[in-house]
Design a protein around this motif. Sequence first.
Motif, PDB file in Angstrom:
ATOM      1  N   TYR A 178     -23.424  36.403   5.848  1.00  0.00           N
ATOM      2  CA  TYR A 178     -24.574  36.051   5.006  1.00  0.00           C
ATOM      3  C   TYR A 178     -24.333  36.454   3.556  1.00  0.00           C
ATOM      4  O   TYR A 178     -24.531  35.652   2.628  1.00  0.00           O
ATOM      5  CB  TYR A 178     -25.833  36.735   5.542  1.00  0.00           C
ATOM      6  CG  TYR A 178     -27.032  36.608   4.635  1.00  0.00           C
ATOM      7  CD1 TYR A 178     -27.682  35.384   4.486  1.00  0.00           C
ATOM      8  CD2 TYR A 178     -27.505  37.695   3.903  1.00  0.00           C
ATOM      9  CE1 TYR A 178     -28.778  35.250   3.648  1.00  0.00           C
ATOM     10  CE2 TYR A 178     -28.599  37.571   3.061  1.00  0.00           C
ATOM     11  CZ  TYR A 178     -29.228  36.351   2.938  1.00  0.00           C
ATOM     12  OH  TYR A 178     -30.308  36.225   2.089  1.00  0.00           O
ATOM     13  N   PRO A 224     -28.504  28.461   8.119  1.00  0.00           N
ATOM     14  CA  PRO A 224     -27.365  28.408   9.051  1.00  0.00           C
ATOM     15  C   PRO A 224     -26.972  29.771   9.624  1.00  0.00           C
ATOM     16  O   PRO A 224     -26.336  29.826  10.677  1.00  0.00           O
ATOM     17  CB  PRO A 224     -26.230  27.853   8.174  1.00  0.00           C
ATOM     18  CG  PRO A 224     -26.577  28.280   6.799  1.00  0.00           C
ATOM     19  CD  PRO A 224     -28.070  28.245   6.723  1.00  0.00           C
ATOM     20  N   HIS A 269     -19.086  32.021   8.295  1.00  0.00           N
ATOM     21  CA  HIS A 269     -19.923  31.171   9.146  1.00  0.00           C
ATOM     22  C   HIS A 269     -19.086  30.154   9.908  1.00  0.00           C
ATOM     23  O   HIS A 269     -19.271  29.955  11.116  1.00  0.00           O
ATOM     24  CB  HIS A 269     -20.967  30.458   8.276  1.00  0.00           C
ATOM     25  CG  HIS A 269     -21.736  29.413   9.000  1.00  0.00           C
ATOM     26  ND1 HIS A 269     -21.343  28.075   9.016  1.00  0.00           N
ATOM     27  CD2 HIS A 269     -22.861  29.487   9.763  1.00  0.00           C
ATOM     28  CE1 HIS A 269     -22.198  27.388   9.745  1.00  0.00           C
ATOM     29  NE2 HIS A 269     -23.131  28.210  10.199  1.00  0.00           N
ATOM     30  N   GLN A 270     -18.145  29.514   9.218  1.00  0.00           N
ATOM     31  CA  GLN A 270     -17.357  28.458   9.861  1.00  0.00           C
ATOM     32  C   GLN A 270     -16.447  28.996  10.963  1.00  0.00           C
ATOM     33  O   GLN A 270     -16.067  28.268  11.881  1.00  0.00           O
ATOM     34  CB  GLN A 270     -16.521  27.688   8.824  1.00  0.00           C
ATOM     35  CG  GLN A 270     -15.543  28.516   8.004  1.00  0.00           C
ATOM     36  CD  GLN A 270     -16.130  28.958   6.692  1.00  0.00           C
ATOM     37  OE1 GLN A 270     -17.322  29.228   6.611  1.00  0.00           O
ATOM     38  NE2 GLN A 270     -15.300  29.040   5.657  1.00  0.00           N
ATOM     39  N   ILE A 328     -19.087  29.985  14.076  1.00  0.00           N
ATOM     40  CA  ILE A 328     -19.745  28.845  14.716  1.00  0.00           C
ATOM     41  C   ILE A 328     -18.812  28.139  15.710  1.00  0.00           C
ATOM     42  O   ILE A 328     -19.266  27.508  16.667  1.00  0.00           O
ATOM     43  CB  ILE A 328     -20.262  27.853  13.641  1.00  0.00           C
ATOM     44  CG1 ILE A 328     -21.437  27.030  14.199  1.00  0.00           C
ATOM     45  CG2 ILE A 328     -19.178  26.947  13.142  1.00  0.00           C
ATOM     46  CD1 ILE A 328     -22.644  27.852  14.511  1.00  0.00           C
ATOM     47  N   THR A 374     -24.402  23.023  17.955  1.00  0.00           N
ATOM     48  CA  THR A 374     -24.260  23.541  16.587  1.00  0.00           C
ATOM     49  C   THR A 374     -24.275  22.419  15.544  1.00  0.00           C
ATOM     50  O   THR A 374     -23.738  22.592  14.457  1.00  0.00           O
ATOM     51  CB  THR A 374     -22.946  24.336  16.462  1.00  0.00           C
ATOM     52  OG1 THR A 374     -21.838  23.454  16.762  1.00  0.00           O
ATOM     53  CG2 THR A 374     -22.916  25.531  17.404  1.00  0.00           C
ATOM     54  N   PHE A 385     -26.634  21.226  13.637  1.00  0.00           N
ATOM     55  CA  PHE A 385     -27.276  21.631  12.382  1.00  0.00           C
ATOM     56  C   PHE A 385     -26.349  22.540  11.581  1.00  0.00           C
ATOM     57  O   PHE A 385     -26.195  22.380  10.365  1.00  0.00           O
ATOM     58  CB  PHE A 385     -28.594  22.355  12.667  1.00  0.00           C
ATOM     59  CG  PHE A 385     -29.235  22.936  11.440  1.00  0.00           C
ATOM     60  CD1 PHE A 385     -29.935  22.132  10.545  1.00  0.00           C
ATOM     61  CD2 PHE A 385     -29.122  24.293  11.151  1.00  0.00           C
ATOM     62  CE1 PHE A 385     -30.516  22.665   9.397  1.00  0.00           C
ATOM     63  CE2 PHE A 385     -29.694  24.843  10.020  1.00  0.00           C
ATOM     64  CZ  PHE A 385     -30.394  24.029   9.136  1.00  0.00           C
ATOM     65  N   ASN A 386     -25.718  23.495  12.258  1.00  0.00           N
ATOM     66  CA  ASN A 386     -24.823  24.432  11.567  1.00  0.00           C
ATOM     67  C   ASN A 386     -23.552  23.769  11.070  1.00  0.00           C
ATOM     68  O   ASN A 386     -22.869  24.312  10.199  1.00  0.00           O
ATOM     69  CB  ASN A 386     -24.462  25.594  12.499  1.00  0.00           C
ATOM     70  CG  ASN A 386     -25.586  26.591  12.630  1.00  0.00           C
ATOM     71  OD1 ASN A 386     -26.625  26.282  13.205  1.00  0.00           O
ATOM     72  ND2 ASN A 386     -25.406  27.783  12.085  1.00  0.00           N
ATOM     73  N   GLN A 387     -23.215  22.603  11.610  1.00  0.00           N
ATOM     74  CA  GLN A 387     -22.058  21.870  11.122  1.00  0.00           C
ATOM     75  C   GLN A 387     -22.409  21.031   9.895  1.00  0.00           C
ATOM     76  O   GLN A 387     -21.614  20.922   8.958  1.00  0.00           O
ATOM     77  CB  GLN A 387     -21.513  20.943  12.232  1.00  0.00           C
ATOM     78  CG  GLN A 387     -21.035  21.648  13.481  1.00  0.00           C
ATOM     79  CD  GLN A 387     -19.706  22.365  13.311  1.00  0.00           C
ATOM     80  OE1 GLN A 387     -19.057  22.246  12.293  1.00  0.00           O
ATOM     81  NE2 GLN A 387     -19.311  23.117  14.321  1.00  0.00           N
ATOM     82  N   TYR A 427     -25.476  21.208   7.874  1.00  0.00           N
ATOM     83  CA  TYR A 427     -26.194  21.866   6.773  1.00  0.00           C
ATOM     84  C   TYR A 427     -25.245  22.471   5.732  1.00  0.00           C
ATOM     85  O   TYR A 427     -25.463  22.286   4.527  1.00  0.00           O
ATOM     86  CB  TYR A 427     -27.134  22.928   7.339  1.00  0.00           C
ATOM     87  CG  TYR A 427     -27.964  23.638   6.283  1.00  0.00           C
ATOM     88  CD1 TYR A 427     -29.189  23.123   5.865  1.00  0.00           C
ATOM     89  CD2 TYR A 427     -27.520  24.822   5.694  1.00  0.00           C
ATOM     90  CE1 TYR A 427     -29.951  23.761   4.897  1.00  0.00           C
ATOM     91  CE2 TYR A 427     -28.272  25.474   4.737  1.00  0.00           C
ATOM     92  CZ  TYR A 427     -29.484  24.946   4.335  1.00  0.00           C
ATOM     93  OH  TYR A 427     -30.223  25.584   3.376  1.00  0.00           O
ATOM     94  N   PRO A 428     -24.180  23.192   6.119  1.00  0.00           N
ATOM     95  CA  PRO A 428     -23.282  23.751   5.108  1.00  0.00           C
ATOM     96  C   PRO A 428     -22.611  22.695   4.234  1.00  0.00           C
ATOM     97  O   PRO A 428     -22.379  22.930   3.046  1.00  0.00           O
ATOM     98  CB  PRO A 428     -22.238  24.514   5.938  1.00  0.00           C
ATOM     99  CG  PRO A 428     -22.943  24.848   7.205  1.00  0.00           C
ATOM    100  CD  PRO A 428     -23.828  23.672   7.475  1.00  0.00           C
TER     101      PRO A 428
END
Length: 306
Positions: A100, A157, A179-180, A183, A190, A192-194, A196-197
């Motif tokens: 973060y 994320p 993060h990458q 995840i 995932t 959204f996490n793919q 959104y960034p």
Amino acid sequence: MRPNDNSSFFLLTGFPGLEAAHHWISTPFFFIYISVLLSNSTLLLLIKEDYNLHEPMYYFLAMLAATDLGLTLTTMPTVLRVLWLDHRETGKVACFSQAYFIHSLAFVESGVLLAMAYDRFIAIRNPLRYTCILTNGQVLKIGLGVLMRGFVSVIPPILPLYFFPYCHSHVLSHAFCLHQDVIKLACADTTFNQLYPVVLVAFIFVLDSLIILFSYVLILKSVLRIASKEERAKTLNTCVSHICCVLVFYVTVIGLSLIHRFGKQVPHIVHLTMSYVYFLFPPLMNPIIYSVKTKQIQSSFLRLFT
């Protein structure tokens, strides 16, 4: 892969295949970290103590130095712990928190460089109203806006990471958490996490760099209207330090992005090296650039230490 929720930690990775040389590799890392800490701390001290540096340009420079310090202090403990002690375990909460702060501070740095471009734009395009437009209150508002954008935009994320189940492999590919990396280990949807960034990087890094470029096009147009060659050179010289810092930051960002996007066949050691260049090179170079190119900082340094 079945979810393995019994494990409450991840394993960080130094330089695979070079474990025997980690002690030697850690030496330049240690000296670079110490150089970053000393140079940026000195810059903050100069701006705090010298009344001549109590101007918007140097307030923004102080924000840049503080951001670089924060980024270095966020990554330094785990990197040196892995290289010196071979202590690879990191708790999940600590890992997500580190990710973060790393991503937030990267976006903050981009925002500070944008704010510095705005400062130069006002100083050159509207010099007579410079102090009226960029008051201390306005500088504070810009700084808070940059901080809020960086730290709030990364929450969506990062927050789901605390609730995802993770598969057997808990090995990350760096000596710090990203993060990458995390995840890839999640056993959940995932999507959204793919996505959104990608949108976030485009919105912040790409948009910031385009606005900075556009501001310098307008600055150049203003400078070319100045009749005297000496005045043109003097005016442009006030922007050189900022231009160098922008290039150092965005060239490393672009290099790292290209390696991750198109370098599937590139050796993993190249990916690692580029990531360390991204995290270490700008914090190391920014204070050096401003110290070499800015006479007011040189004078302040001499007054403070002599």
